[in-house]
Scaffold this active site. Structure first.
Site, PDB file in Angstrom:
ATOM      1  N   GLU A 160       0.859  -1.197   0.000  1.00 57.84           N
ATOM      2  CA  GLU A 160       0.000   0.000   0.000  1.00 57.84           C
ATOM      3  C   GLU A 160       0.885   1.233   0.000  1.00 57.84           C
ATOM      4  O   GLU A 160       1.874   1.294   0.738  1.00 57.84           O
ATOM      5  CB  GLU A 160      -0.890   0.090   1.257  1.00 57.84           C
ATOM      6  CG  GLU A 160      -2.061  -0.841   1.341  1.00 57.84           C
ATOM      7  CD  GLU A 160      -2.874  -0.601   2.615  1.00 57.84           C
ATOM      8  OE1 GLU A 160      -2.739   0.490   3.215  1.00 57.84           O
ATOM      9  OE2 GLU A 160      -3.620  -1.507   3.012  1.00 57.84           O
ATOM     10  N   GLU A 183     -13.833   6.155  -0.541  1.00 59.04           N
ATOM     11  CA  GLU A 183     -14.753   5.250   0.153  1.00 59.04           C
ATOM     12  C   GLU A 183     -15.424   6.006   1.300  1.00 59.04           C
ATOM     13  O   GLU A 183     -14.791   6.326   2.303  1.00 59.04           O
ATOM     14  CB  GLU A 183     -13.996   4.024   0.664  1.00 59.04           C
ATOM     15  CG  GLU A 183     -13.365   3.205  -0.454  1.00 59.04           C
ATOM     16  CD  GLU A 183     -12.466   2.105   0.073  1.00 59.04           C
ATOM     17  OE1 GLU A 183     -12.978   1.198   0.782  1.00 59.04           O
ATOM     18  OE2 GLU A 183     -11.256   2.151  -0.189  1.00 59.04           O
ATOM     19  N   LYS A 240     -15.599   5.090   5.390  1.00 60.17           N
ATOM     20  CA  LYS A 240     -14.409   5.018   6.228  1.00 60.17           C
ATOM     21  C   LYS A 240     -14.336   6.238   7.134  1.00 60.17           C
ATOM     22  O   LYS A 240     -14.869   7.300   6.817  1.00 60.17           O
ATOM     23  CB  LYS A 240     -13.152   4.932   5.356  1.00 60.17           C
ATOM     24  CG  LYS A 240     -13.118   3.704   4.444  1.00 60.17           C
ATOM     25  CD  LYS A 240     -11.799   3.544   3.741  1.00 60.17           C
ATOM     26  CE  LYS A 240     -10.749   2.994   4.676  1.00 60.17           C
ATOM     27  NZ  LYS A 240      -9.479   2.680   3.975  1.00 60.17           N
ATOM     28  N   GLU A 281      -9.561   9.310   5.778  1.00 58.39           N
ATOM     29  CA  GLU A 281      -9.584   7.983   5.165  1.00 58.39           C
ATOM     30  C   GLU A 281     -10.553   7.870   3.987  1.00 58.39           C
ATOM     31  O   GLU A 281     -10.512   6.892   3.237  1.00 58.39           O
ATOM     32  CB  GLU A 281      -9.938   6.940   6.220  1.00 58.39           C
ATOM     33  CG  GLU A 281      -8.881   6.768   7.291  1.00 58.39           C
ATOM     34  CD  GLU A 281      -7.565   6.247   6.741  1.00 58.39           C
ATOM     35  OE1 GLU A 281      -7.603   5.371   5.859  1.00 58.39           O
ATOM     36  OE2 GLU A 281      -6.508   6.728   7.173  1.00 58.39           O
TER      37      GLU A 281
END
Length: 345
Positions: free
Chosen positions: A266, A315, A318, A323
């Site tokens: 990541e 997203e 989150k 985030e």
């Protein structure tokens, strides 16, 4: 059937938009993938996501759990996959071989035309978390099930660590694992060496910068420093990505794992919610990252760095706010920003 009429101008605009979307990623032959998270209530269905990967020539994907609808959509796609074993499953898999066989049967062997590359057992597990007691056992059991299925040469079993496993990282040659983690991490290093699997590292220069802006320059983090910023013996570092990665290699060498390859499982840059979280900074980081990973690091020059960008989409489920904003695409499949790739990426 509805008939839609287009003016010449609108057709040209549509063609230009398509060209822009296709030019956003050009990663043929690259060692770069993109992480596909599912923590959003407005994300496109998996078959559209797979089409988006293919249209943009993104050839590798990481998912965090074996979602059946994603695996089904990946059938025949030729996208290489890193699939995760959820942290909450480690107790059952690590203590009962039958559960490991079942996991592999249901999530791997049932999808014979999906190109599995890695199984990432858990994510960012360290002591004193309860999962740490079952991590290596789970890795061994999943590996045994993969071997007995005849897939050991195709699929490697590993686990992603966060950068916090390093107790020292500056300068890079001083990199070492935290003393309190060594009894936990050293047997995992032995397992990876014995089975030819990589060391997976979730590595975020963004967080190193955002927590230390008075000491670390933005240019050093965005790959835009015009000169060496850190001199470490014979090695000079113009960007913190290389410095962090070589700190990881130094730690592995000290732990007896010099032969291991690090895969950056990541990395990325958010576009909102925190310090220096702009679209332009995210575009700069990821563009320069993709150009840089083919060059290697000062400690290991000329070797492509297999890397997974986080993440495919913003997203909205989150938390905290930061985030929510790591995506290369909005949920409507429009790119958050354009990235220009060199032909060799």
């Amino acid at each position: 059937m509805a008939v839609v009429l287009y003016s010449r101008g609108s057709m040209i605009a549509a063609m230009l938009l398509l060209g822009l979307l296709l030019a956003t990623f050009h990663v043929a032959g690259a060692n770069t993938g993109v992480c596909y998270g599912l923590l959003g209530d407005n994300l496109p269905p998996p078959h559209e996501v797979i089409d988006l990967y293919k249209r943009n020539n993104i050839q590798r994907m990481r998912i965090y759990a074996p979602a059946p609808e994603v695996l089904q959509a990946l059938r025949g796609s030729d996208i290489e996959l890193m699939v995760g074993v959820a942290n909450e499953d480690l107790h059952s898999i690590g203590t009962d071989m039958a559960n490991a066989y079942s996991w592999v049967q249901i999530n791997i062997r049932s999808y014979g035309n999906v190109k599995f590359r890695y199984i990432a057992v858990g994510n960012e597990i360290n002591p004193p978390a309860w999962e740490a007691d079952y991590l290596l056992g789970s890795m061994k059991n999943i590996h045994q099930a993969i071997e007995e299925a005849g897939l050991g040469n195709q699929i490697k079993v590993s686990t992603p660590f966060s950068f916090m496993v390093l107790g020292e990282s500056y300068p890079p040659s001083k990199g070492s694992f935290r003393p309190e983690f060594r009894s936990f991490i050293n047997p995992i290093i032995r397992f990876l060496e014995e089975n030819g699997a990589p060391f997976l590292f979730n590595m975020y220069p963004y967080f190193s910068y955002s927590g230390n802006t008075q000491y670390i320059s933005l240019e050093y983090v965005l790959f835009t420093s015009p000169e060496v910023t850190v001199q470490d013996g014979q090695f000079g570092y113009q960007n913190i990505f290389d410095a962090m990665l070589d700190a990881g290699y130094s730690a592995l060498e000290k732990a007896g794992g010099a032969s291991l390859e690090i895969v950056v499982s990541e990395t990325g840059w958010p576009t909102a919610g925190g310090t220096a979280t702009t679209i332009e900074n995210a575009r700069t980081y990821n563009t320069n990252l993709l150009r840089h990973v083919k060059k290697g690091t000062p400690k290991r020059p000329g070797k492509h760095i297999e890397t997974y960008i986080f993440a495919m989409f913003n997203e909205n489920n989150k938390n905290p706010e930061l985030e929510k904003h790591w995506g290369l695409f909005y949920p409507n499949k429009q790119s958050v920003y354009q990235i220009e790739f060199s032909p060799t990426n």
